[in-house]
Scaffold this motif. Structure first.
Motif, PDB file in Angstrom:
ATOM      1  N   UNK A  91       0.830  -1.214   0.000  1.00  0.00           N
ATOM      2  CA  UNK A  91       0.000   0.000   0.000  1.00  0.00           C
ATOM      3  C   UNK A  91       0.857   1.254   0.000  1.00  0.00           C
ATOM      4  N   UNK A  92       1.839   1.309   0.897  1.00  0.00           N
ATOM      5  CA  UNK A  92       2.614   2.526   1.093  1.00  0.00           C
ATOM      6  C   UNK A  92       3.561   2.811  -0.062  1.00  0.00           C
ATOM      7  N   UNK A  93       4.260   1.778  -0.545  1.00  0.00           N
ATOM      8  CA  UNK A  93       5.284   1.981  -1.565  1.00  0.00           C
ATOM      9  C   UNK A  93       4.778   1.712  -2.981  1.00  0.00           C
ATOM     10  N   UNK A  94       3.826   0.795  -3.130  1.00  0.00           N
ATOM     11  CA  UNK A  94       3.312   0.459  -4.457  1.00  0.00           C
ATOM     12  C   UNK A  94       1.977   1.147  -4.757  1.00  0.00           C
ATOM     13  N   UNK A  95       1.359   1.752  -3.737  1.00  0.00           N
ATOM     14  CA  UNK A  95       0.100   2.462  -3.946  1.00  0.00           C
ATOM     15  C   UNK A  95      -1.103   1.571  -4.147  1.00  0.00           C
ATOM     16  N   UNK A  96      -0.994   0.294  -3.785  1.00  0.00           N
ATOM     17  CA  UNK A  96      -2.117  -0.632  -3.964  1.00  0.00           C
ATOM     18  C   UNK A  96      -3.193  -0.397  -2.909  1.00  0.00           C
ATOM     19  N   UNK A  97      -4.421  -0.651  -3.288  1.00  0.00           N
ATOM     20  CA  UNK A  97      -5.508  -0.745  -2.311  1.00  0.00           C
ATOM     21  C   UNK A  97      -5.492  -2.178  -1.799  1.00  0.00           C
ATOM     22  N   UNK A  98      -5.252  -2.353  -0.493  1.00  0.00           N
ATOM     23  CA  UNK A  98      -5.107  -3.678   0.089  1.00  0.00           C
ATOM     24  C   UNK A  98      -6.346  -3.992   0.925  1.00  0.00           C
ATOM     25  N   UNK A  99      -7.026  -5.078   0.581  1.00  0.00           N
ATOM     26  CA  UNK A  99      -8.206  -5.522   1.316  1.00  0.00           C
ATOM     27  C   UNK A  99      -7.887  -6.873   1.926  1.00  0.00           C
ATOM     28  N   UNK A 100      -7.832  -6.914   3.247  1.00  0.00           N
ATOM     29  CA  UNK A 100      -7.429  -8.113   3.959  1.00  0.00           C
ATOM     30  C   UNK A 100      -8.571  -8.568   4.854  1.00  0.00           C
ATOM     31  N   UNK A 101      -9.129  -9.746   4.586  1.00  0.00           N
ATOM     32  CA  UNK A 101     -10.181 -10.280   5.442  1.00  0.00           C
ATOM     33  C   UNK A 101      -9.574 -11.329   6.360  1.00  0.00           C
ATOM     34  N   UNK A 102      -9.957 -11.284   7.629  1.00  0.00           N
ATOM     35  CA  UNK A 102      -9.314 -12.139   8.614  1.00  0.00           C
ATOM     36  C   UNK A 102     -10.162 -12.231   9.879  1.00  0.00           C
ATOM     37  N   UNK A 103      -9.892 -13.262  10.672  1.00  0.00           N
ATOM     38  CA  UNK A 103     -10.435 -13.284  12.028  1.00  0.00           C
ATOM     39  C   UNK A 103      -9.297 -13.067  13.027  1.00  0.00           C
ATOM     40  N   UNK A 104      -8.131 -12.626  12.512  1.00  0.00           N
ATOM     41  CA  UNK A 104      -6.929 -12.434  13.310  1.00  0.00           C
ATOM     42  C   UNK A 104      -6.844 -10.978  13.792  1.00  0.00           C
ATOM     43  N   UNK A 105      -7.182 -10.686  15.058  1.00  0.00           N
ATOM     44  CA  UNK A 105      -7.185  -9.298  15.540  1.00  0.00           C
ATOM     45  C   UNK A 105      -5.798  -8.693  15.632  1.00  0.00           C
ATOM     46  N   UNK A 106      -4.743  -9.501  15.478  1.00  0.00           N
ATOM     47  CA  UNK A 106      -3.380  -8.987  15.536  1.00  0.00           C
ATOM     48  C   UNK A 106      -3.095  -7.983  14.427  1.00  0.00           C
ATOM     49  N   UNK A 107      -3.885  -8.012  13.357  1.00  0.00           N
ATOM     50  CA  UNK A 107      -3.605  -7.168  12.197  1.00  0.00           C
ATOM     51  C   UNK A 107      -4.157  -5.756  12.320  1.00  0.00           C
ATOM     52  N   UNK A 108      -4.998  -5.508  13.306  1.00  0.00           N
ATOM     53  CA  UNK A 108      -5.645  -4.198  13.425  1.00  0.00           C
ATOM     54  C   UNK A 108      -4.649  -3.059  13.478  1.00  0.00           C
ATOM     55  N   UNK A 109      -3.540  -3.243  14.199  1.00  0.00           N
ATOM     56  CA  UNK A 109      -2.591  -2.155  14.411  1.00  0.00           C
ATOM     57  C   UNK A 109      -1.953  -1.670  13.111  1.00  0.00           C
ATOM     58  N   UNK A 110      -1.966  -2.494  12.079  1.00  0.00           N
ATOM     59  CA  UNK A 110      -1.303  -2.158  10.817  1.00  0.00           C
ATOM     60  C   UNK A 110      -2.250  -1.518   9.802  1.00  0.00           C
ATOM     61  N   UNK A 111      -3.517  -1.404  10.130  1.00  0.00           N
ATOM     62  CA  UNK A 111      -4.529  -0.997   9.155  1.00  0.00           C
ATOM     63  C   UNK A 111      -4.780   0.503   9.159  1.00  0.00           C
ATOM     64  N   UNK A 112      -5.181   1.015   7.985  1.00  0.00           N
ATOM     65  CA  UNK A 112      -5.707   2.374   7.895  1.00  0.00           C
ATOM     66  C   UNK A 112      -7.174   2.407   8.295  1.00  0.00           C
ATOM     67  N   UNK A 113      -7.861   1.292   8.037  1.00  0.00           N
ATOM     68  CA  UNK A 113      -9.259   1.161   8.434  1.00  0.00           C
ATOM     69  C   UNK A 113      -9.506  -0.256   8.902  1.00  0.00           C
ATOM     70  N   UNK A 114     -10.370  -0.378   9.895  1.00  0.00           N
ATOM     71  CA  UNK A 114     -10.786  -1.693  10.379  1.00  0.00           C
ATOM     72  C   UNK A 114     -12.304  -1.768  10.282  1.00  0.00           C
ATOM     73  N   UNK A 115     -12.770  -2.745   9.516  1.00  0.00           N
ATOM     74  CA  UNK A 115     -14.202  -2.973   9.347  1.00  0.00           C
ATOM     75  C   UNK A 115     -14.565  -4.267  10.056  1.00  0.00           C
ATOM     76  N   UNK A 116     -15.563  -4.203  10.933  1.00  0.00           N
ATOM     77  CA  UNK A 116     -16.060  -5.414  11.592  1.00  0.00           C
ATOM     78  C   UNK A 116     -17.346  -5.854  10.907  1.00  0.00           C
ATOM     79  N   UNK A 117     -17.409  -7.147  10.578  1.00  0.00           N
ATOM     80  CA  UNK A 117     -18.581  -7.687   9.898  1.00  0.00           C
ATOM     81  C   UNK A 117     -19.090  -8.895  10.674  1.00  0.00           C
ATOM     82  N   UNK A 118     -20.399  -8.957  10.816  1.00  0.00           N
ATOM     83  CA  UNK A 118     -21.050 -10.097  11.460  1.00  0.00           C
ATOM     84  C   UNK A 118     -22.340 -10.412  10.709  1.00  0.00           C
ATOM     85  N   UNK A 119     -22.568 -11.678  10.449  1.00  0.00           N
ATOM     86  CA  UNK A 119     -23.775 -12.119   9.746  1.00  0.00           C
ATOM     87  C   UNK A 119     -23.994 -11.342   8.458  1.00  0.00           C
TER      88      UNK A 119
END
Length: 237
Positions: free
Chosen positions: A189-217
């Motif tokens: 994202x930072x160096x290549x300018x990509x839009x990065x969409x990462x889906x996970x149940x791993x909360x460890x990744x929150x600190x690295x995100x520009x946005x955090x979206x929570x989804x349920x059902x």
């Protein structure tokens, strides 16, 4: 890069109707890391499949780059869009057992029309970028789980994608390898300018995100913008 409006995907399993993605509206900008968090069965993977042209939604639109609605294109043009503009990273790596790390990356570049020499040179650079310059000629059986994931990332980054989709990229990895992977996604994202969409149940990744979206059902219940911490430590589970 991507704007989604009123996206709906319904599955009918043995008479039980499941709204896997339930009227989702959101967007992802260039150079942004968006982490979509949710428990197993929350609709995360269905959402990323609909956004990337892998699974047709029942309703709604997916505007991507210059395409006002990705799902109004023919299947062949959707395939071409993914090849030209998107990179994919999956939990299961999706590597060919008989190919070396270098061959894993060159194969997709040849499909983009690069000559064998140009594909090999770009693949080598991509593998060096993820720290595997010394493992070019090894097949998956000789690589660790973290190294396999880095090969998959190199394969995605070598295309210089404008949109990068990652489905559970760290959940099978320990803290050290998971940190390498999320740093590489952050760099995309930072160096290549990509839009990065990462889906996970791993909360460890929150600190690295520009946005955090929570989804349920299938429903977005929270969408928070934050300042990423590039020095965050990704502790083991």
């Amino acid at each position: 890069m991507i704007e989604v409006r009123d996206l709906l995907k319904v599955f009918d399993t043995r008479g039980q109707v499941v709204r896997a993605v339930d009227n989702v509206t959101t967007q992802v900008a260039k150079g942004e890391v968006v982490v979509v968090l949710g428990p197993s069965g929350s609709g995360k993977s269905t959402l990323i499949a609909a956004l990337s042209g892998l699974l047709r939604p029942d309703e709604g639109t997916v505007a991507a780059l210059d395409k006002p609605d990705l799902w109004k294109l023919s299947s062949g043009r959707i395939d071409k869009f993914r090849l030209d503009h998107c990179g994919f990273i999956f939990q299961g790596f999706n590597l060919f057992p008989s190919l070396t790390a270098l061959q894993q990356v060159t194969t997709v570049l040849k499909y983009q029309g690069l000559t064998p020499d140009a594909a090999k040179a770009r693949a080598k650079l991509a593998l060096e970028e993820v720290g595997l310059g010394h493992r070019l000629n090894l097949r998956p059986a000789a690589l660790s789980g973290g190294e396999k994931q880095r090969v998959a990332i190199a394969r995605a980054l070598a295309k210089d994608p404008q949109i990068l989709f990652a489905d559970e990229p760290t959940s099978a990895l320990d803290g050290e390898n998971g940190q390498i992977v999320i740093r590489l996604l952050r760099r995309a994202a930072t160096e290549h300018g990509a839009a990065v969409i990462c889906v996970t149940h791993d909360p460890r990744l929150e600190a690295w995100a520009d946005r955090v979206i929570h989804i349920e059902d299938g429903v977005i219940i929270d969408d928070q913008r934050r300042i990423p911490n590039p020095d965050a430590a990704l502790a083991s589970h």
